[in-house]
Design an enzyme around this catalytic site. Structure first.
Site, PDB file in Angstrom:
ATOM      1  N   TYR A  56      43.644  41.526  52.833  1.00 60.64           N
ATOM      2  CA  TYR A  56      43.901  40.131  52.471  1.00 60.64           C
ATOM      3  C   TYR A  56      42.943  39.243  53.258  1.00 60.64           C
ATOM      4  O   TYR A  56      43.209  38.865  54.403  1.00 60.64           O
ATOM      5  CB  TYR A  56      45.345  39.740  52.761  1.00 60.64           C
ATOM      6  N   HIS A 121      48.715  51.543  52.032  1.00 58.48           N
ATOM      7  CA  HIS A 121      48.536  50.570  50.955  1.00 58.48           C
ATOM      8  C   HIS A 121      48.346  51.263  49.609  1.00 58.48           C
ATOM      9  O   HIS A 121      48.805  50.776  48.573  1.00 58.48           O
ATOM     10  CB  HIS A 121      47.336  49.679  51.278  1.00 58.48           C
ATOM     11  N   SER A 200      55.068  40.660  43.808  1.00 57.06           N
ATOM     12  CA  SER A 200      54.851  39.881  42.577  1.00 57.06           C
ATOM     13  C   SER A 200      56.136  39.727  41.759  1.00 57.06           C
ATOM     14  O   SER A 200      56.135  39.914  40.538  1.00 57.06           O
ATOM     15  CB  SER A 200      53.761  40.516  41.714  1.00 57.06           C
ATOM     16  N   PRO A 201      57.263  39.346  42.400  1.00 55.80           N
ATOM     17  CA  PRO A 201      58.502  39.183  41.638  1.00 55.80           C
ATOM     18  C   PRO A 201      58.477  37.991  40.689  1.00 55.80           C
ATOM     19  O   PRO A 201      59.337  37.882  39.810  1.00 55.80           O
ATOM     20  CB  PRO A 201      59.566  39.002  42.729  1.00 55.80           C
ATOM     21  N   GLY A 203      55.764  37.498  38.835  1.00 60.67           N
ATOM     22  CA  GLY A 203      54.758  37.869  37.857  1.00 60.67           C
ATOM     23  C   GLY A 203      53.414  37.197  38.049  1.00 60.67           C
ATOM     24  O   GLY A 203      52.783  36.754  37.090  1.00 60.67           O
ATOM     25  N   ARG A 204      52.953  37.117  39.304  1.00 61.47           N
ATOM     26  CA  ARG A 204      51.672  36.489  39.636  1.00 61.47           C
ATOM     27  C   ARG A 204      51.596  35.054  39.115  1.00 61.47           C
ATOM     28  O   ARG A 204      50.553  34.578  38.683  1.00 61.47           O
ATOM     29  CB  ARG A 204      50.509  37.333  39.095  1.00 61.47           C
ATOM     30  N   GLY A 205      52.769  34.390  39.164  1.00 58.94           N
ATOM     31  CA  GLY A 205      52.821  32.976  38.816  1.00 58.94           C
ATOM     32  C   GLY A 205      53.253  32.673  37.397  1.00 58.94           C
ATOM     33  O   GLY A 205      53.437  31.497  37.055  1.00 58.94           O
ATOM     34  N   PHE A 207      56.128  33.184  36.100  1.00 60.08           N
ATOM     35  CA  PHE A 207      57.478  32.620  36.154  1.00 60.08           C
ATOM     36  C   PHE A 207      57.452  31.358  37.020  1.00 60.08           C
ATOM     37  O   PHE A 207      57.839  31.373  38.189  1.00 60.08           O
ATOM     38  CB  PHE A 207      58.476  33.650  36.697  1.00 60.08           C
TER      39      PHE A 207
END
Length: 327
Positions: A56, A121, A200-201, A203-205, A207
């Site tokens: 990251y 990872h 990503s709960p 959905g990468r944005g 939702f």
């Protein structure tokens, strides 16, 4: 915030954690001061589990967390990850020498001599999982890590790993539009006493309260080349999400909070780690822990977003290299 156990007999952490990839600018420009403010507010909200990784920002996310924890020692339960090399080309490495070098670098950037959770990872298929586990067990015996984690793995890998040593957590993508873990992995984690950590709960944005616009994505945005955000898939997905958005708004919930709450209701051993770099989004995410979904709510969500509704694969062919398949 309500707390959950990070693995059987593991530390208690806030039911909703914080993914820190955005601190390094993965989804848009990041501001160091803003990221530090998010960390401070996370403590105020009871968000006590941080998730980061070497890749990251090539250690930038870890450095920002290290800057904060220097003045707030012991307040967060920190997880970091290693096993992906970016140079000279992206590849996976679970060999003892690299994992030790990676861990020492992470501890230095975080400003600590011990990290509570250390993940592979990605699996390096050239290294048997049993051998990789032995390396991680040595780190634990040396007091450098508190628990062992695995990311984007299949249930059979978890079974083999746990035969060597207990695993604290498994981190795979899981959300209302990515439901593969329901076909064995979530169940295996529960049976083996392993925390399941959905990344990503939201959905990468996808939702979000305000519909996303892929035309605004920077060229470096992960979603730019992601099949679900490309036409004609995106338009089809947006129609489903619009219905979910209306359902959330009718009940007075934010869309991301409801999406995260849904994951929390899939099992007491789930600890989602939505990522954000802004305080307003953090507050929405944390609010998920206070949403009580009745059986009829879960059934309604299932009707609006039935399993498999998403158009397009979750990864492109290039992005799909690494995660283990099992169905």
């Amino acid at each position: 915030m309500k707390q959950r156990e990070l693995g059987r007999n593991g530390p208690l952490v806030g039911a909703v954690g914080l993914g820190c990839m955005s601190f390094a600018g993965a989804y848009g420009p990041a501001d160091r001061r803003e990221s530090l403010a998010v960390l401070k507010h996370a403590l105020d909200l009871g968000v006590t589990h941080l998730d980061t990784a070497i890749i990251y920002g090539n250690g930038l996310s870890e450095e920002i967390i290290g800057e904060f924890v220097k003045d707030h020692p012991g307040r967060f339960t920190i997880a970091t990850k290693a096993g992906i090399r970016m140079q000279p080309t992206r590849h996976f490495d679970n060999k003892p020498g690299y994992l030790r070098e990676a861990l020492e670098g992470s501890l230095k950037r975080l400003g600590v001599d011990h990290v509570e959770l250390f993940y592979l990872h990605r699996r390096d298929q050239e290294v048997p999982i049993e051998d990789a586990m032995e390396t991680l067990v040595r780190f634990k015996e040396e007091g450098k890590i508190g628990g062992i984690g695995l990311s984007e793995i299949a249930p059979f890998t978890l079974e083999r790993a746990c035969a060597v040593h207990p695993v604290m957590a498994v981190q795979n993508e899981y959300s209302l539009w990515t439901r593969l873990p329901e076909l064995g992995l979530i169940q295996a984690c529960e049976r083996l006493g392993v925390a399941f950590v959905p990344f990503s709960p939201v959905g990468r944005g996808i939702f979000s309260d305000v519909p996303v616009d892929p035309s605004t994505f920077r060229d470096t945005d992960f979603r730019k080349a992601n099949p679900r955000f490309m036409e004609p898939n995106f338009a089809a997905n947006a129609r489903f999400i619009d219905q979910f958005r209306a359902f959330a708004q009718e009940r007075g919930w934010s869309v991301p909070a409801l999406a995260i709450a849904w994951t929390l209701h899939r099992g007491d051993h789930l600890i989602p780690i939505p990522g954000t770099r802004t305080i307003p989004h953090l507050e929405q995410d944390a609010a998920a822990a206070d949403i009580a979904l009745a059986a009829e709510d879960m059934a309604a969500i299932e009707r609006i977003l039935p399993p498999g509704f998403a158009h397009g694969a979750r990864y492109s062919d290039v992005q799909a290299i690494g995660p283990e398949s099992y169905c």
